[in-house]
Design an enzyme around this catalytic site. Sequence first.
Site, PDB file in Angstrom:
ATOM      1  CE  LYS A 273      33.765  33.546  50.073  1.00 47.30           C
ATOM      2  NZ  LYS A 273      34.424  34.135  49.153  1.00 47.30           N
ATOM      3  CG  ASN A 274      38.053  34.377  51.054  1.00 48.19           C
ATOM      4  OD1 ASN A 274      37.165  33.752  50.291  1.00 48.19           O
ATOM      5  ND2 ASN A 274      37.990  35.394  51.559  1.00 48.19           N
TER       6      ASN A 274
ATOM      7  NE  ARG B 264      38.447  39.506  41.493  1.00 48.51           N
ATOM      8  CZ  ARG B 264      38.608  40.427  40.617  1.00 48.51           C
ATOM      9  NH1 ARG B 264      38.015  40.547  39.351  1.00 48.51           N
ATOM     10  NH2 ARG B 264      39.924  40.902  40.930  1.00 48.51           N
TER      11      ARG B 264
ATOM     12  CB  CYS C 286      30.118  40.001  46.151  1.00 51.48           C
ATOM     13  SG  CYS C 286      29.364  38.820  46.871  1.00 51.48           S
TER      14      CYS C 286
ATOM     15  NE  ARG D 289      36.284  41.495  44.081  1.00 50.41           N
ATOM     16  CZ  ARG D 289      35.733  40.520  45.092  1.00 50.41           C
ATOM     17  NH1 ARG D 289      34.572  40.202  44.878  1.00 50.41           N
ATOM     18  NH2 ARG D 289      36.519  39.904  45.562  1.00 50.41           N
TER      19      ARG D 289
ATOM     20  NE  ARG E 271      29.011  33.894  46.012  1.00 55.42           N
ATOM     21  CZ  ARG E 271      29.526  34.744  45.055  1.00 55.42           C
ATOM     22  NH1 ARG E 271      28.704  35.790  44.383  1.00 55.42           N
ATOM     23  NH2 ARG E 271      30.700  34.792  44.390  1.00 55.42           N
TER      24      ARG E 271
END
Length: 440
Positions: A22-23, A92, A116, A121, A402
């Site tokens: 995902k990242n 995000r 999240c 952040r 997610r």
Amino acid sequence: MDNIVINGGRKLNGEVKISGAKNAVLPVMAAALLTNGTCVIKNVPCLDDVSVMVSVLQELSVRVSWHNDILRLDCSQVSPVAPSPEILGRIRASNLILGPLLGRFKEAEIGACGGCSIGSRPMDLHFAALEALGAKILPLEAGYFAFVKSLRGAEIHLAFPSVGATENLLMAAALAEGTTVLHNAAAEPEIADLAAFINAMGGRISGAGSNIITIEGVKKLNGAEFTVMPDRIETGTLLLAGAMCGGRLYLKGARFEHNTALLDAMRQAGINFTYNKPGDSAYIEVQSAGGRPWPLPQIVTASYPGFPTDMQPQLTAMLCLAQGRSSVCERIFENRLTFVNELKKMGAAIQAHDNCAIIDGVARLHGAVVRAPDLRAGAALALAGLAAQGCTVIEQAEYIDRGYEDFVEKLCSLGADISRQSKFNTVVCGKPAAAFRLVV
Ligand code: UD1
């Protein structure tokens, strides 16, 4: 709103393929905006966050087709309009369009981004890095407008190795005039993946994956084909599932070298595993008799290659069953221990103070109705539920979707008694699956 229901205590055995990360895929998708060509991205996981990123790109007029695990992004018609705040606010990582839009169009208007609720952040490090290249950032009522006449390479020191700030800078600097050297850059493997993609587009980035990255700006980037790296957080989560439930799990594609901090912790906890080095036959296999792990007295989350904050909740869940007292301190995000109260409902003995959890291992956890406060905490509660005696219901299970592709299906295939149920049906544990409207 869905629930995940787990009847715990089953051993897990078998083989699963680790999905694309995902990242890694989210910044790679954003980087496609740097070209007016077409990018083909392979090994794309089917996740809610990826769907939202697809919507963000469509708002910018990217033509998207997504079949199985292949995304085709035609960026020839892109214009730097402001995407709908409703869509941006859902993840995000939507803030990662800032760097590429600034690089290609010299302007970007971006509303408030979501994600999240694990901390505040802010974007100050992103802005400082881009301002060093000459950009101006004007705050708007919600979000900001960034613009620049021409981006110029610079020597930049990040005050903290932020993953997102490093990625935004890499993307903007790829099309800047001259050379940028970024010091104290984030060194996560996903950054190296992003740099490899930009280089495949014709970029000139070296040092990604270390704390000093050099980016020689080029005039134009082309479309490219790229395969996303395997997900190290899915890998880690499944490794701990195997360790907690007992059995033998073979994680195909799992990369040992991306998971060293977790594997060191597992070794200290007395958990056996074997692995193969990178390449097509990479794997990690965990084998556990299901006994209680040794406690870990000092786990502290840190930037890569330190212990990953995204594995902290799952490791904390495992340590609830250790043979003694463990300590886990969260140092990356300020609000990432809210799941501790949920674990307590399952019989865990944990105290949280100053972002540290002191965990006194218990012989067993019991099932309970718990609520996932965020993505990784949701996964941690699922691990606890898999190892617990009795039935666990995890509410707000959509958080897990997610970041984990086929979470329920993969665990089912390994022998777990786990199902997903619509919120509109009564959850009665132990009843036959046919009594529910199963979504899996
Ligand atoms: C990324 C990952 C996330 C992971 C995190 C840390 C993606 C899509 N998400 O998030 O899963 O948990 O890295 O490994 O890749 N910070 C500031 N100012 C800034 C930027 C960050 O103070 O301008 C702070 C954040 O509030 C946080 C810390 O730095 O406390 C780390 O944030 P960062 O590394 O930027 O994480 P993300 O890129 O948001």
